[in-house]
Design a protein around this motif. Sequence first.
Motif, PDB file in Angstrom:
ATOM      1  N   ARG A  36      -1.254   3.895  -1.883  1.00 63.33           N
ATOM      2  CA  ARG A  36      -2.273   3.931  -3.005  1.00 63.33           C
ATOM      3  C   ARG A  36      -2.332   2.541  -3.733  1.00 63.33           C
ATOM      4  O   ARG A  36      -3.400   2.102  -4.050  1.00 63.33           O
ATOM      5  CB  ARG A  36      -2.170   5.151  -3.779  1.00 63.33           C
ATOM      6  CG  ARG A  36      -2.476   6.293  -3.263  1.00 63.33           C
ATOM      7  CD  ARG A  36      -2.398   7.523  -4.023  1.00 63.33           C
ATOM      8  NE  ARG A  36      -2.492   8.873  -3.519  1.00 63.33           N
ATOM      9  CZ  ARG A  36      -1.927   9.883  -4.368  1.00 63.33           C
ATOM     10  NH1 ARG A  36      -1.775   9.854  -5.430  1.00 63.33           N
ATOM     11  NH2 ARG A  36      -1.651  10.914  -3.480  1.00 63.33           N
ATOM     12  N   PHE A  37      -1.232   2.348  -4.231  1.00 66.00           N
ATOM     13  CA  PHE A  37      -1.070   0.726  -5.016  1.00 66.00           C
ATOM     14  C   PHE A  37      -1.683  -0.341  -4.263  1.00 66.00           C
ATOM     15  O   PHE A  37      -2.513  -1.126  -4.900  1.00 66.00           O
ATOM     16  CB  PHE A  37       0.257   0.759  -5.408  1.00 66.00           C
ATOM     17  CG  PHE A  37       0.498  -0.241  -6.252  1.00 66.00           C
ATOM     18  CD1 PHE A  37       0.224  -0.306  -7.754  1.00 66.00           C
ATOM     19  CD2 PHE A  37       1.409  -1.735  -5.843  1.00 66.00           C
ATOM     20  CE1 PHE A  37       0.418  -1.485  -8.602  1.00 66.00           C
ATOM     21  CE2 PHE A  37       1.447  -2.611  -6.949  1.00 66.00           C
ATOM     22  CZ  PHE A  37       1.135  -2.460  -8.102  1.00 66.00           C
ATOM     23  N   LEU A  38      -1.302  -0.290  -2.822  1.00 62.87           N
ATOM     24  CA  LEU A  38      -1.924  -1.520  -2.257  1.00 62.87           C
ATOM     25  C   LEU A  38      -3.448  -1.302  -2.015  1.00 62.87           C
ATOM     26  O   LEU A  38      -4.087  -2.526  -2.020  1.00 62.87           O
ATOM     27  CB  LEU A  38      -1.485  -1.524  -0.597  1.00 62.87           C
ATOM     28  CG  LEU A  38       0.033  -1.985  -0.632  1.00 62.87           C
ATOM     29  CD1 LEU A  38       0.500  -1.929   0.619  1.00 62.87           C
ATOM     30  CD2 LEU A  38       0.136  -3.680  -1.236  1.00 62.87           C
ATOM     31  N   ASN A  39      -3.866  -0.136  -2.014  1.00 60.17           N
ATOM     32  CA  ASN A  39      -5.582  -0.004  -1.781  1.00 60.17           C
ATOM     33  C   ASN A  39      -6.034  -0.654  -3.338  1.00 60.17           C
ATOM     34  O   ASN A  39      -7.060  -1.084  -3.208  1.00 60.17           O
ATOM     35  CB  ASN A  39      -5.816   1.436  -1.554  1.00 60.17           C
ATOM     36  CG  ASN A  39      -5.688   1.594   0.070  1.00 60.17           C
ATOM     37  OD1 ASN A  39      -5.499   0.659   0.722  1.00 60.17           O
ATOM     38  ND2 ASN A  39      -5.475   2.685   0.231  1.00 60.17           N
ATOM     39  N   PHE A  44      -8.451  -6.551  -5.941  1.00 62.25           N
ATOM     40  CA  PHE A  44      -8.394  -7.847  -7.009  1.00 62.25           C
ATOM     41  C   PHE A  44      -7.975  -8.947  -6.155  1.00 62.25           C
ATOM     42  O   PHE A  44      -7.593 -10.048  -6.543  1.00 62.25           O
ATOM     43  CB  PHE A  44      -7.429  -7.422  -7.800  1.00 62.25           C
ATOM     44  CG  PHE A  44      -7.768  -6.378  -8.643  1.00 62.25           C
ATOM     45  CD1 PHE A  44      -8.621  -6.636  -9.823  1.00 62.25           C
ATOM     46  CD2 PHE A  44      -7.307  -5.197  -8.699  1.00 62.25           C
ATOM     47  CE1 PHE A  44      -9.053  -5.620 -10.454  1.00 62.25           C
ATOM     48  CE2 PHE A  44      -7.714  -4.103  -9.418  1.00 62.25           C
ATOM     49  CZ  PHE A  44      -8.701  -4.509 -10.393  1.00 62.25           C
ATOM     50  N   ILE A  45      -7.704  -8.824  -4.677  1.00 62.59           N
ATOM     51  CA  ILE A  45      -7.509 -10.032  -3.857  1.00 62.59           C
ATOM     52  C   ILE A  45      -8.798 -10.730  -3.641  1.00 62.59           C
ATOM     53  O   ILE A  45      -9.834 -10.417  -3.253  1.00 62.59           O
ATOM     54  CB  ILE A  45      -6.927  -9.724  -2.607  1.00 62.59           C
ATOM     55  CG1 ILE A  45      -5.486  -8.907  -2.689  1.00 62.59           C
ATOM     56  CG2 ILE A  45      -6.902 -10.716  -1.640  1.00 62.59           C
ATOM     57  CD1 ILE A  45      -4.970  -8.484  -1.580  1.00 62.59           C
ATOM     58  N   TYR A  46      -8.730 -11.995  -3.987  1.00 64.42           N
ATOM     59  CA  TYR A  46      -9.991 -12.784  -4.114  1.00 64.42           C
ATOM     60  C   TYR A  46      -9.726 -14.084  -3.254  1.00 64.42           C
ATOM     61  O   TYR A  46      -8.945 -14.914  -3.484  1.00 64.42           O
ATOM     62  CB  TYR A  46     -10.027 -13.453  -5.585  1.00 64.42           C
ATOM     63  CG  TYR A  46     -11.200 -14.282  -5.837  1.00 64.42           C
ATOM     64  CD1 TYR A  46     -12.502 -13.843  -5.315  1.00 64.42           C
ATOM     65  CD2 TYR A  46     -11.203 -15.618  -6.186  1.00 64.42           C
ATOM     66  CE1 TYR A  46     -13.522 -14.709  -5.602  1.00 64.42           C
ATOM     67  CE2 TYR A  46     -12.154 -16.368  -6.113  1.00 64.42           C
ATOM     68  CZ  TYR A  46     -13.629 -16.300  -6.107  1.00 64.42           C
ATOM     69  OH  TYR A  46     -14.580 -16.875  -6.035  1.00 64.42           O
ATOM     70  N   ALA A 104      -1.576  -1.729   5.190  1.00 65.83           N
ATOM     71  CA  ALA A 104      -2.408  -1.557   4.039  1.00 65.83           C
ATOM     72  C   ALA A 104      -3.847  -1.304   4.508  1.00 65.83           C
ATOM     73  O   ALA A 104      -4.222  -1.452   5.678  1.00 65.83           O
ATOM     74  CB  ALA A 104      -2.670  -3.059   3.439  1.00 65.83           C
ATOM     75  N   LYS A 105      -4.398   0.013   3.907  1.00 62.78           N
ATOM     76  CA  LYS A 105      -5.589   0.409   4.711  1.00 62.78           C
ATOM     77  C   LYS A 105      -6.677  -0.054   3.955  1.00 62.78           C
ATOM     78  O   LYS A 105      -6.731  -0.142   2.800  1.00 62.78           O
ATOM     79  CB  LYS A 105      -5.442   1.972   4.504  1.00 62.78           C
ATOM     80  CG  LYS A 105      -4.342   2.605   5.550  1.00 62.78           C
ATOM     81  CD  LYS A 105      -4.328   4.021   5.227  1.00 62.78           C
ATOM     82  CE  LYS A 105      -3.203   4.543   5.937  1.00 62.78           C
ATOM     83  NZ  LYS A 105      -2.378   5.568   5.111  1.00 62.78           N
ATOM     84  N   VAL A 106      -7.831  -0.373   4.650  1.00 63.87           N
ATOM     85  CA  VAL A 106      -9.043  -0.886   3.702  1.00 63.87           C
ATOM     86  C   VAL A 106     -10.113   0.261   3.634  1.00 63.87           C
ATOM     87  O   VAL A 106     -11.089   0.071   3.117  1.00 63.87           O
ATOM     88  CB  VAL A 106      -9.623  -2.030   4.565  1.00 63.87           C
ATOM     89  CG1 VAL A 106      -8.643  -3.088   4.399  1.00 63.87           C
ATOM     90  CG2 VAL A 106      -9.948  -1.613   5.915  1.00 63.87           C
ATOM     91  N   CYS A 107      -9.954   1.402   4.146  1.00 59.85           N
ATOM     92  CA  CYS A 107     -10.787   2.589   4.087  1.00 59.85           C
ATOM     93  C   CYS A 107     -10.611   3.444   3.050  1.00 59.85           C
ATOM     94  O   CYS A 107      -9.277   3.682   2.754  1.00 59.85           O
ATOM     95  CB  CYS A 107     -10.797   3.378   5.298  1.00 59.85           C
ATOM     96  SG  CYS A 107     -11.304   2.327   6.773  1.00 59.85           S
TER      97      CYS A 107
END
Length: 107
Positions: A36-39, A44-46, A104-107
């Motif tokens: 959850r924290f990684l999602n 904020f990753i730019y 790390a999940k992107v969905c």
Amino acid sequence: MGVVTWLTLLFVVTSLSLKYLTEKIVFLFKGNLKYRFLNFLADFIYYGDEIGVDATLSLDEPDAALLERRLKGHAYLESTLGAGDNPRGEELKAKLVDCRFALAKVC
């Protein structure tokens, strides 16, 4: 009500409270909170002009073959997430994370 009844009720309430608290503490340390924290951080990753995908994927100074595979993988994910009938493609493409984050999940 007598003293024994009050002590029994106090024991039951205390036992249930401790059980509930223990479950929450175990879930905090062994649950899926990390993902959850990684999602949350994925928003904020730019990858801006001053940073770029190339510079980000080469932060750990990989050899040329590994960097090429990472760039191919990034291009594949970007094309797959943004193409087709996926209505959330652009949103998911914006959340595309570094391939070095395990699971790390992107969905």
